[in-house]
Enzyme design. Structure first.
Site, PDB file in Angstrom:
ATOM      1  N   TYR A  59       0.748  -1.254  -0.039  1.00 40.70           N
ATOM      2  CA  TYR A  59       0.021  -0.027   0.266  1.00 40.70           C
ATOM      3  C   TYR A  59       0.852   1.300   0.342  1.00 40.70           C
ATOM      4  O   TYR A  59       1.755   1.517   0.758  1.00 40.70           O
ATOM      5  CB  TYR A  59      -0.900  -0.040   1.252  1.00 40.70           C
ATOM      6  CG  TYR A  59      -1.962  -1.066   1.137  1.00 40.70           C
ATOM      7  CD1 TYR A  59      -2.304  -1.666   0.195  1.00 40.70           C
ATOM      8  CD2 TYR A  59      -3.107  -1.221   2.465  1.00 40.70           C
ATOM      9  CE1 TYR A  59      -3.357  -2.727   0.089  1.00 40.70           C
ATOM     10  CE2 TYR A  59      -3.867  -2.233   2.072  1.00 40.70           C
ATOM     11  CZ  TYR A  59      -4.196  -3.094   1.269  1.00 40.70           C
ATOM     12  OH  TYR A  59      -5.282  -3.809   1.205  1.00 40.70           O
ATOM     13  N   PRO A 220     -16.364  -3.360   1.821  1.00 41.48           N
ATOM     14  CA  PRO A 220     -17.633  -3.596   2.309  1.00 41.48           C
ATOM     15  C   PRO A 220     -18.567  -2.637   1.704  1.00 41.48           C
ATOM     16  O   PRO A 220     -19.749  -3.039   1.861  1.00 41.48           O
ATOM     17  CB  PRO A 220     -17.361  -3.373   3.769  1.00 41.48           C
ATOM     18  CG  PRO A 220     -16.616  -2.244   4.021  1.00 41.48           C
ATOM     19  CD  PRO A 220     -15.150  -2.592   2.764  1.00 41.48           C
ATOM     20  N   LEU A 221     -18.270  -1.344   1.383  1.00 39.66           N
ATOM     21  CA  LEU A 221     -19.206  -0.506   0.770  1.00 39.66           C
ATOM     22  C   LEU A 221     -19.070  -0.592  -0.724  1.00 39.66           C
ATOM     23  O   LEU A 221     -19.482   0.544  -1.422  1.00 39.66           O
ATOM     24  CB  LEU A 221     -18.930   0.879   1.331  1.00 39.66           C
ATOM     25  CG  LEU A 221     -19.152   1.097   2.846  1.00 39.66           C
ATOM     26  CD1 LEU A 221     -18.903   2.398   3.380  1.00 39.66           C
ATOM     27  CD2 LEU A 221     -20.846   0.503   2.981  1.00 39.66           C
ATOM     28  N   ALA A 222     -18.426  -1.317  -1.371  1.00 43.84           N
ATOM     29  CA  ALA A 222     -18.136  -1.620  -2.894  1.00 43.84           C
ATOM     30  C   ALA A 222     -17.637  -0.230  -3.443  1.00 43.84           C
ATOM     31  O   ALA A 222     -18.045   0.443  -4.295  1.00 43.84           O
ATOM     32  CB  ALA A 222     -19.463  -1.762  -3.615  1.00 43.84           C
ATOM     33  N   GLY A 223     -16.514  -0.009  -2.613  1.00 47.43           N
ATOM     34  CA  GLY A 223     -15.636   1.259  -3.128  1.00 47.43           C
ATOM     35  C   GLY A 223     -16.264   2.444  -2.877  1.00 47.43           C
ATOM     36  O   GLY A 223     -15.881   3.712  -3.191  1.00 47.43           O
ATOM     37  N   GLY A 224     -17.395   2.648  -2.136  1.00 46.66           N
ATOM     38  CA  GLY A 224     -18.342   3.714  -1.870  1.00 46.66           C
ATOM     39  C   GLY A 224     -19.642   3.780  -2.528  1.00 46.66           C
ATOM     40  O   GLY A 224     -20.672   4.540  -2.407  1.00 46.66           O
ATOM     41  N   LEU A 226     -21.986   1.754  -2.167  1.00 45.21           N
ATOM     42  CA  LEU A 226     -23.148   1.556  -1.368  1.00 45.21           C
ATOM     43  C   LEU A 226     -23.568   2.671  -0.383  1.00 45.21           C
ATOM     44  O   LEU A 226     -24.559   2.619   0.451  1.00 45.21           O
ATOM     45  CB  LEU A 226     -22.912   0.262  -0.535  1.00 45.21           C
ATOM     46  CG  LEU A 226     -23.037  -1.014  -1.362  1.00 45.21           C
ATOM     47  CD1 LEU A 226     -22.812  -2.375  -0.849  1.00 45.21           C
ATOM     48  CD2 LEU A 226     -24.717  -1.238  -1.667  1.00 45.21           C
ATOM     49  N   GLY A 228     -24.576   5.389  -1.544  1.00 44.74           N
ATOM     50  CA  GLY A 228     -25.719   6.038  -2.589  1.00 44.74           C
ATOM     51  C   GLY A 228     -25.344   7.275  -3.100  1.00 44.74           C
ATOM     52  O   GLY A 228     -26.341   7.882  -3.834  1.00 44.74           O
ATOM     53  N   LYS A 229     -23.964   7.528  -3.144  1.00 46.17           N
ATOM     54  CA  LYS A 229     -23.716   8.996  -3.676  1.00 46.17           C
ATOM     55  C   LYS A 229     -23.369   9.037  -5.332  1.00 46.17           C
ATOM     56  O   LYS A 229     -23.089   9.819  -5.875  1.00 46.17           O
ATOM     57  CB  LYS A 229     -22.472   9.426  -2.937  1.00 46.17           C
ATOM     58  CG  LYS A 229     -21.219   8.790  -3.223  1.00 46.17           C
ATOM     59  CD  LYS A 229     -20.068   9.158  -2.468  1.00 46.17           C
ATOM     60  CE  LYS A 229     -18.697   8.585  -2.335  1.00 46.17           C
ATOM     61  NZ  LYS A 229     -17.491   9.337  -1.591  1.00 46.17           N
TER      62      LYS A 229
END
Ligand SMILES: NC(=O)c1ccc[n+]([C@@H]2O[C@H](COP(=O)([O-])OP(=O)(O)OC[C@H]3O[C@@H](n4cnc5c(N)ncnc54)[C@H](OP(=O)(O)O)[C@@H]3O)[C@@H](O)[C@H]2O)c1
Length: 338
Positions: A59, A220-224, A226, A228-229
């Site tokens: 990273y 876990p948020l599919a890269g953002g 999820l 909703g933005k």
């Protein structure tokens, strides 16, 4: 913050892990999270009681930057090493010393032994709580990898072993190899797993459930997605807010979205409205409430405000019906998993 035992290990972790993939990462000429922002995020984790930090040797640009910033933050703030559970990874080509050479990648003894020393030095610690193999190495016998990792555990350099993305049969083969050879086995896994994900990880999760292995889902948020933005244009393409990951990488649309993902997002947003929460919180809670294995999502917030929102998932509760609606939008199989 609430805490949980990490699967069948004796280590207690916060119910959310914090991921540092974007520390020092350059995308399209932009450093996604610079050192000052990284310190702010780590301070925010500390204040929220997040004690579980995920990094990897590769990273940052150049590689190693994320580990180094975490180690320097720890020393700078005077926090006690024992108050953190640190996880890192090995496998991908490491460019932290310049152009990677032929032995600067994979899971052979030479590379693992060199990388663990670099990782410990950068993090400023003499042990890792958790050491993952980042991927499966087709060119190295798994016996050599498990034997080398076992040495690290027995030398006290690593407490527990983990495995990231791989086919279910490979994970099973690694566990079987450990068992018949009397070696340390994987106690934790790190697959990409989120409500919107269209990859089939059900077999992999079956292995984790059966073998009592903790699951720490990445993205876990599919890269953002999820949160909703993101919006969907009439032609089906994704419209990303300025500066968000989807605007910085061409891979976003293929990697994180699909027709099913948009349906899942709609279900998640419906549940969020009902319980006065945000889609990000509901999506994280859906993971935390997986009941067949310990599930500790690795959140990758880029700002303290995003992190504060995500931490709100700890206080939520989804009803069985709400949980089932999200599962149904995923197109569940008989077990409720894709
Ligand atoms: N093992 C592996 O192969 C692997 C692969 C990938 C990741 N990981 C680990 O998993 C961690 C998390 O992965 P990820 O970053 O993909 O996770 P993620 O939680 O799916 O996505 C994080 C991104 O979503 C956006 N975001 C998060 N919370 C938000 C909120 N409340 N509101 C609005 N936007 C929000 C931010 O991006 P923007 O602000 O840019 O939109 C953030 O960088 C990584 O840091 C790494 O430690 C491991």
């Amino acid at each position: 913050m609430e805490y949980t035992t990490l699967g069948n290990t004796g280590t207690t972790v916060s119910k959310l892990c914090f991921g540092t993939w974007r520390f020092g990462k350059e995308s399209d000429g932009t450093v996604e999270t610079d050192r000052e922002e990284a310190y702010d995020l780590l301070d925010a984790c500390w204040e929220h009681g997040i004690n579980f930090i995920d990094t990897a040797n590769v990273y940052g640009n150049p590689n190693g930057k994320s580990e180094r910033w975490i180690g320097e933050w720890l020393a700078d703030r005077g926090h006690h090493r024992e108050d953190l559970v640190l996880a890192s990874k090995v496998y991908f080509p490491f460019d932290g010393r310049g152009e990677p050479g032929p032995n600067d990648s994979g899971l052979g003894r030479k590379h693992i032994r060199a990388q663990i020393e670099g990782t410990l030095e950068r993090l400023g610690t003499d042990y890792l709580d958790l050491y993952y193999i980042h991927r499966w190495d087709e060119n190295t016998p798994i016996e050599e990898t498990m034997r080398t990792l076992t040495e690290l555990v027995r030398e006290g350099k690593v407490h527990y072993l983990g495995a990231s993305s791989m086919a279910a049969w490979k994970l099973t083969k690694a566990l079987w190899t450990s068992d018949i050879e009397g070696l340390e086995r994987f106690d934790v896994t790190q697959p990409m797993f989120n409500a919107a994900d269209t990859d089939d990880v059900s077999d992999y999760l079956e292995v984790c459930a059966d073998q009592d292995i903790a699951v720490c889902p990445y993205s876990p948020l599919a890269g953002g997605f999820l949160t909703g933005k993101y919006e969907r244009a009439d032609d089906g393409t994704v419209i990303a807010p300025d500066g968000a990951r989807g605007s910085l990488t061409d891979l976003f649309e293929d990697r994180y979205t699909s027709d099913t993902a948009w349906e899942v997002l709609e279900a998640v947003e419906g549940v969020a409205d009902e319980i006065d929460a945000t889609p990000a919180q509901v999506s994280l809670r859906w993971l935390m409430e997986q009941d067949r294995f310990t599930c500790v999502p690795i959140v990758g917030a880029r700002t303290p405000d995003q992190l504060a929102e995500n931490v709100g998932a700890v206080d939520l509760e989804l009803s069985d019906a709400q949980f089932a609606r999200i599962d149904a939008a995923r197109g569940p199989d008989d077990d409720g998993y894709r």
